[in-house]
Design an enzyme around this catalytic site. Structure first.
Site, PDB file in Angstrom:
ATOM      1  N   SER A 178       0.799  -1.226   0.000  1.00  0.00           N
ATOM      2  CA  SER A 178       0.000   0.000   0.000  1.00  0.00           C
ATOM      3  C   SER A 178       0.829   1.272   0.000  1.00  0.00           C
ATOM      4  O   SER A 178       0.317   2.334  -0.348  1.00  0.00           O
ATOM      5  CB  SER A 178      -0.937   0.007   1.206  1.00  0.00           C
ATOM      6  OG  SER A 178      -0.209   0.116   2.417  1.00  0.00           O
ATOM      7  N   HIS A 206      -5.131  -4.810   0.782  1.00  0.00           N
ATOM      8  CA  HIS A 206      -5.364  -3.710  -0.166  1.00  0.00           C
ATOM      9  C   HIS A 206      -5.742  -4.195  -1.558  1.00  0.00           C
ATOM     10  O   HIS A 206      -5.980  -3.382  -2.451  1.00  0.00           O
ATOM     11  CB  HIS A 206      -4.123  -2.819  -0.231  1.00  0.00           C
ATOM     12  CG  HIS A 206      -3.882  -2.043   1.014  1.00  0.00           C
ATOM     13  ND1 HIS A 206      -4.431  -0.798   1.244  1.00  0.00           N
ATOM     14  CD2 HIS A 206      -3.171  -2.353   2.127  1.00  0.00           C
ATOM     15  CE1 HIS A 206      -4.052  -0.366   2.435  1.00  0.00           C
ATOM     16  NE2 HIS A 206      -3.292  -1.291   2.994  1.00  0.00           N
ATOM     17  N   LYS A 237     -11.201  -1.831   4.437  1.00  0.00           N
ATOM     18  CA  LYS A 237     -10.677  -0.971   3.382  1.00  0.00           C
ATOM     19  C   LYS A 237     -11.722  -0.888   2.258  1.00  0.00           C
ATOM     20  O   LYS A 237     -12.702  -0.177   2.385  1.00  0.00           O
ATOM     21  CB  LYS A 237      -9.308  -1.466   2.938  1.00  0.00           C
ATOM     22  CG  LYS A 237      -8.281  -1.305   4.062  1.00  0.00           C
ATOM     23  CD  LYS A 237      -6.921  -1.760   3.693  1.00  0.00           C
ATOM     24  CE  LYS A 237      -5.902  -1.416   4.774  1.00  0.00           C
ATOM     25  NZ  LYS A 237      -6.220  -1.927   6.121  1.00  0.00           N
TER      26      LYS A 237
END
Length: 385
Positions: A178, A206, A237
């Site tokens: 990330s 991610h 996320k």
């Protein structure tokens, strides 16, 4: 004496432009409100824009009426609700795995996985840029830890060949890194692991919801889902909520239920969050336009900022890009200039990234408008070459 040490440590951090501060957020989404100002938000991991989606709110509200606020106990005691098992079944199907297990957070998931799978007899090989939770879980496991060069399957193979271990050998990588915006070379890592009888663990926090067909993640992007034995993901996320999970074989999940301390000794994830995650998973799979929008936004940002003279890093498949600034002070100055101009993108500094590589991380959200993206581009001053 101890308090004086704390004060000196804080002073040293401030002098090096590394002291962090908490700042109040009034609301968030494609925009963020801070100190009474509305700013275009490029600092969130809410990639698909689901955290404030009305369908998630409705699912959570219904679960609130049915189950109450919290789980009330560990899942192994009185905190295991039908919504938990429904979510785990959906996550397993999503990841093309036999089973899944939900934890209270992504951090707790990684720590729990590694503490359960590795013992002091074993050897862990970590990509040098893996998430902090992986480093912490590796230390807590008591296993021997070795770090291989970032995304370098050849270096991993050399280390596996030279450091034979009588115990298990476990390789751990992020799927999407990330803070660098690149993807792990999973096919190459898998080939090395298979040659050396090593277990591969992929932290796809991610990638889940964003990368690959229907957002199924990095393994799906490379077409190797059936060759990754341990896939970690997060609900906090792209799926817009909170929590983490691991997907794999039924045997793996049963083993983790018995051995993962961060699962055994934590209250189960709140049923309202499980219900929201289940709805988010359904939306993420079905609404491809969200991933397509992120890719277009990211491509526009990358090309425009490069034209302004910035060093921009990140692969198009990843949901973020990085504007490299070098020293922490330079990154802080740019972050302040962006905020003054109406864009929120904080500086990323050590210890999150190596010294001398401070950067601005930009994470466009599917619900950003084209006008908002252009406003962010305009907020970046021309860089002096």
């Amino acid at each position: 004496m101890i308090c004086a040490h704390w004060s000196q440590a804080l002073d040293r951090l401030a002098a090096r432009h590394l002291k962090r501060e908490l700042r109040l957020v009034e609301r968030h989404g494609s925009v963020i409100v801070r100190d009474g100002r509305t700013l275009v938000n490029l600092a969130s991991n809410d990639y698909l824009g689901l955290a404030s989606d009305q369908r998630l709110i409705a699912a959570a509200s219904a679960a609130l009426e049915r189950y109450g606020v919290g789980a009330g106990a560990s899942r192994l005691l009185a905190g295991n609700f039908s919504i938990h098992e429904e979510l785990e079944a959906a996550l397993a199907e999503f990841k093309r795995a036999e089973a899944a297990l939900v934890f209270s957070s992504g951090y707790a998931t990684n720590v729990g996985i590694l503490m359960a799978l590795a013992t002091p007899r074993d050897h862990l090989y970590l990509d040098e840029l893996v998430h902090a939770s992986i480093h912490d879980g590796a230390r807590l496991s008591g296993a021997r830890v070795e770090r291989f060069r970032h995304a370098d399957a050849n270096d991993l193979e050399r280390r596996l060949r030279e450091n034979a271990s009588r115990g298990a050998r476990i390789v751990v990588t992020d799927g999407v890194f990330s803070m660098d915006g690149d993807l792990a070379p999973l096919p190459d890592l898998i080939a090395v692991c298979e040659r050396h009888d090593a277990l591969l663990v992929v932290d796809d926090a991610h990638g889940t919801g964003v990368v690959g067909p229907a957002g199924r993640g990095t393994a799906a992007h490379f077409g190797v889902e059936n060759r990754v034995p341990v896939q970690m993901g997060t609900l906090s996320k792209a799926l817009g909520g909170q929590g983490g999970f691991v997907a794999g074989s039924r045997q793996l999940i049963q083993f983790l239920i018995q051995r993962a301390r961060s699962f055994i000794y934590s209250t189960g994830i709140a049923p309202v969050l499980a219900a929201a995650a289940l709805e988010a998973l359904r939306i993420a799979e079905g609404e491809e336009w969200r991933r397509e929008t992120i890719k277009r936004q990211r491509e526009r940002l990358a090309s425009a900022l490069a034209a302004k003279g910035y060093e921009v890093r990140g692969e198009l498949e990843a949901p973020m890009l990085l504007v490299m600034m070098g020293e922490a002070e330079a990154a802080l100055e740019l972050a302040r200039a962006l905020e003054t101009a109406g864009a929120y993108a904080p500086a990323i500094r050590p210890p999150t990234v190596p010294h001398g590589t401070s950067r601005i991380r930009l994470a466009p959200i599917a619900t950003h408008t084209a006008e908002q993206i252009e406003a962010v581009i305009a907020a970046f001053p021309e860089k002096t070459r």
